[in-house]
Design a protein around this motif. Structure first.
Motif, mmCIF file in Angstrom:
data_model
loop_
_atom_site.group_PDB
_atom_site.id
_atom_site.type_symbol
_atom_site.label_atom_id
_atom_site.label_comp_id
_atom_site.label_asym_id
_atom_site.label_seq_id
_atom_site.Cartn_x
_atom_site.Cartn_y
_atom_site.Cartn_z
ATOM 1 N N LEU A 27 -37.575 -40.314 -47.416
ATOM 2 C CA LEU A 27 -36.427 -40.299 -46.492
ATOM 3 C C LEU A 27 -35.199 -39.672 -47.161
ATOM 4 N N TYR A 28 -34.960 -39.996 -48.420
ATOM 5 C CA TYR A 28 -33.810 -39.467 -49.179
ATOM 6 C C TYR A 28 -34.282 -38.972 -50.549
ATOM 7 N N PRO A 29 -34.782 -37.745 -50.624
ATOM 8 C CA PRO A 29 -35.455 -37.289 -51.865
ATOM 9 C C PRO A 29 -34.562 -36.646 -52.936
ATOM 10 N N GLN A 31 -30.403 -36.985 -55.219
ATOM 11 C CA GLN A 31 -29.460 -37.969 -55.768
ATOM 12 C C GLN A 31 -28.240 -38.063 -54.848
ATOM 13 N N TRP A 32 -27.983 -39.259 -54.356
ATOM 14 C CA TRP A 32 -26.808 -39.504 -53.509
ATOM 15 C C TRP A 32 -25.694 -40.137 -54.330
ATOM 16 N N ASN A 33 -24.469 -39.701 -54.032
ATOM 17 C CA ASN A 33 -23.290 -40.072 -54.808
ATOM 18 C C ASN A 33 -23.069 -41.589 -54.924
ATOM 19 N N PRO A 69 -19.998 -34.172 -55.165
ATOM 20 C CA PRO A 69 -20.641 -34.014 -53.865
ATOM 21 C C PRO A 69 -21.447 -35.242 -53.445
ATOM 22 N N HIS A 70 -21.695 -35.342 -52.150
ATOM 23 C CA HIS A 70 -22.402 -36.539 -51.689
ATOM 24 C C HIS A 70 -23.891 -36.462 -51.978
ATOM 25 N N ILE A 71 -24.449 -35.233 -52.071
ATOM 26 C CA ILE A 71 -25.857 -35.091 -52.480
ATOM 27 C C ILE A 71 -25.960 -34.033 -53.573
ATOM 28 N N ASP A 79 -38.688 -32.876 -47.187
ATOM 29 C CA ASP A 79 -38.622 -34.136 -46.453
ATOM 30 C C ASP A 79 -37.259 -34.421 -45.851
ATOM 31 N N TYR A 80 -36.253 -33.576 -46.137
ATOM 32 C CA TYR A 80 -34.881 -33.911 -45.727
ATOM 33 C C TYR A 80 -34.202 -32.757 -45.013
ATOM 34 N N PHE A 81 -33.441 -33.093 -43.986
ATOM 35 C CA PHE A 81 -32.566 -32.146 -43.311
ATOM 36 C C PHE A 81 -31.187 -32.770 -43.235
ATOM 37 N N PRO A 155 -18.108 -37.687 -40.967
ATOM 38 C CA PRO A 155 -18.583 -39.077 -40.984
ATOM 39 C C PRO A 155 -19.472 -39.374 -42.192
ATOM 40 N N TRP A 156 -20.248 -38.402 -42.665
ATOM 41 C CA TRP A 156 -21.104 -38.618 -43.833
ATOM 42 C C TRP A 156 -20.296 -38.949 -45.079
ATOM 43 N N GLU A 157 -19.032 -38.532 -45.125
ATOM 44 C CA GLU A 157 -18.219 -38.844 -46.304
ATOM 45 C C GLU A 157 -17.925 -40.342 -46.386
ATOM 46 N N MET A 160 -20.892 -44.299 -43.927
ATOM 47 C CA MET A 160 -21.178 -45.193 -42.793
ATOM 48 C C MET A 160 -21.295 -44.306 -41.547
ATOM 49 N N ASP A 161 -22.295 -43.443 -41.609
ATOM 50 C CA ASP A 161 -22.396 -42.246 -40.782
ATOM 51 C C ASP A 161 -22.108 -42.423 -39.286
ATOM 52 N N ASN A 162 -22.726 -43.426 -38.679
ATOM 53 C CA ASN A 162 -22.587 -43.562 -37.223
ATOM 54 C C ASN A 162 -21.781 -44.804 -36.834
ATOM 55 N N MET A 193 -33.570 -46.831 -35.285
ATOM 56 C CA MET A 193 -32.801 -47.342 -36.426
ATOM 57 C C MET A 193 -31.882 -46.269 -37.025
ATOM 58 N N ARG A 194 -31.850 -45.101 -36.397
ATOM 59 C CA ARG A 194 -31.113 -43.963 -36.973
ATOM 60 C C ARG A 194 -30.011 -43.500 -36.017
ATOM 61 N N PRO A 195 -29.107 -42.630 -36.500
ATOM 62 C CA PRO A 195 -28.143 -42.002 -35.583
ATOM 63 C C PRO A 195 -28.890 -41.246 -34.474
ATOM 64 N N ASP A 199 -25.390 -37.352 -32.263
ATOM 65 C CA ASP A 199 -24.625 -37.484 -33.511
ATOM 66 C C ASP A 199 -24.972 -36.334 -34.453
ATOM 67 N N TYR A 200 -26.251 -36.034 -34.572
ATOM 68 C CA TYR A 200 -26.676 -34.966 -35.494
ATOM 69 C C TYR A 200 -26.108 -33.614 -35.090
ATOM 70 N N ARG A 201 -26.052 -33.317 -33.784
ATOM 71 C CA ARG A 201 -25.448 -32.049 -33.335
ATOM 72 C C ARG A 201 -24.028 -31.929 -33.870
ATOM 73 N N ARG A 346 -29.217 -50.400 -35.420
ATOM 74 C CA ARG A 346 -28.923 -48.982 -35.559
ATOM 75 C C ARG A 346 -27.964 -48.674 -36.715
ATOM 76 N N TYR A 347 -28.492 -48.618 -37.896
ATOM 77 C CA TYR A 347 -27.818 -48.023 -39.065
ATOM 78 C C TYR A 347 -26.455 -48.673 -39.331
ATOM 79 N N TRP A 348 -25.350 -48.031 -39.056
ATOM 80 C CA TRP A 348 -24.044 -48.615 -39.365
ATOM 81 C C TRP A 348 -23.356 -49.205 -38.140
#
Ligand code: DGY
Length: 418
Positions: A27-29, A31-33, A69-71, A79-81, A155-157, A160-162, A193-195, A199-201, A346-348
């Motif tokens: 899901l998150y392959p 390094q996240w900040n 950076p965040h990633i 595996d990630y977009f 929002p990703w910064e 707490m994305d959504n 369980m996701r945005p 939201d992604y658009r 749903r996530y956040w």
């Protein structure tokens, strides 16, 4: 128990990709900040060398202007977009072009305190410079008008994305993405369980806008239709400044100490603008409209972590949380269960996050609300024991949700035990 501790350690070892830890497999392959900052504190409880490496590998991604950076995309993955081809940043190691809550200096101080060793002094001295550059970046790039509070541009910064706190600003966006949206997250875990796709658009529309501006901070600030003073980011930054100041006593100059102190004093005063007497919580401000965002979320409790509220405000925050806990059995839901936008899975927008629980509990402890603090810590442990070391938890049922075998949740398990 020792079994829980062993399980938590095993997760960090399994998610280790060579000096950095992925939040979870697939899901998150990368390094996240802010994940990594918590994870470093977790490593510090049983593998000092590995704790230092986690922080060092994160700043391999730090930009010349100081942004962390965040990633950091250390190794390719399908595996990630969105991947590096979407971000189109110019850093030698591919990275995203935005940041995340600055837990780094807090992690550095804790690693330095726990993980003493022959080379700790030299390693801390170097990482102190990285942390200082990052805080200077926040001030310059994200508070150019010197208000004392920084803003996020995506929002990703916030991490707490959504969060419902971003709903109105996101709904107002008129820009469309140019990048085709090829979500990968919903092939790993349930879409509920996701945005949402909507939201992604908008997430990607903002990425495309900034990529078109070459990720230049001043141009982004001028052009951004999303400029939010996030309570969590500012609270975490204020706590990080406190920890940076403690490190500066050893590693910094007199001028640096004065700079950090001045920023802290300005920010502490500016926080008054985020306090809602009526809602008994801190709320975000939208700089594009000049208005308060009327959403009560767990972010609104985080100023406790940085010692910002008065004793009276801390008592009001405790009372507000008690009202939430009359509605759901487990603390701390990411959105108030009294808010119609509350969604427990749903996530956040409702789920419990162990890292947030940790910071809120430490915050209440700081104010002498010891019973509430230990109630939160205990709930975090119970959730993990019964729901697994999951990404997040349903506050109505306690079920583990999102990714499993989750690194920062494991790290918190290790830290609570300290
Ligand atoms: C994700 O992809 O869900 C992350 O939270 C964004 O960084």
């Amino acid at each position: 128990t020792t079994i829980d501790i062993e399980a938590a350690r095993a997760i960090l070892r399994a998610n280790d990709r060579g000096g950095y830890t992925v939040p979870t497999d697939r899901l998150y392959p990368f390094q996240w900040n802010w994940d990594s900052a918590f994870v470093a504190m977790g490593w510090a409880t049983f593998d000092k060398e590995r704790a230092w490496r986690e922080l060092e590998r994160l700043v391999e991604g730090q930009w010349d202007d100081g942004m962390v950076p965040h990633i950091v995309f250390h190794a390719p993955s399908d595996d990630y977009f969105p991947g590096p081809d979407v971000w189109r940043t110019r850093h030698a190691i591919p990275t995203s072009g935005i940041t995340q809550p600055p837990v780094f200096a807090t992690a550095l101080r804790r690693v330095f305190e726990i993980a003493r060793g022959p080379d700790a002094q030299a390693r801390a001295a170097r990482l102190y410079r990285c942390a200082l550059a990052s805080h200077d970046w926040w001030e310059k790039a994200r508070d150019p008008e010197a208000t004392g509070l920084v803003a996020i541009l995506h929002p990703w910064e916030s991490g707490m994305d959504n969060s419902p706190a971003w709903d109105e600003a996101m709904a107002r966006l008129t820009i469309a993405p140019t990048t085709p949206i090829r979500r990968r997250d919903t092939s790993h875990i349930g879409a509920e369980m996701r945005p949402r796709d909507e939201d992604y658009r908008r997430f990607i529309a903002l990425v495309d806008l900034y990529a078109g501006l070459g990720w230049e901070p001043a141009a982004m600030w001028r052009a951004s239709p999303f400029k939010l003073v996030d309570v969590a980011t500012n609270a975490i930054l204020q706590k990080a400044e406190e920890d940076l100041l403690a490190l500066a006593a050893q590693f910094g100059t007199e001028a640096e100490r004065r700079r950090i102190e001045a920023r802290m004093a300005r920010r502490a005063a500016a926080f008054a603008r985020l306090w809602s007497e009526e809602r008994r919580i801190y709320q975000a401000r939208d700089l594009c409209t000049g208005t308060t965002v009327d959403a009560s979320t767990s972010a609104g409790l985080l100023p406790l972590f940085a010692g910002i509220p008065s004793a009276g405000q801390a008592a009001a925050l405790a009372a507000e949380l008690e009202d939430w806990l009359a509605k759901v059995p487990y603390p701390v839901p990411s959105t108030s269960p009294l808010d119609p936008r509350f969604e427990p899975k749903r996530y956040w927008r409702g789920p419990i996050w162990a890292v947030v629980n940790f910071m809120i509990a430490e915050g209440f402890e700081r104010y002498g609300h010891a019973a509430l603090a230990s109630r939160i810590h205990l709930a975090t442990q119970t959730l993990m024991r019964d729901g697994g070391i999951a990404e997040y938890f349903d506050p109505t049922s306690g079920d583990g949700l999102g990714g499993s075998q989750f690194s920062w949740t494991a790290a918190i398990r290790l830290m609570i035990d300290q």
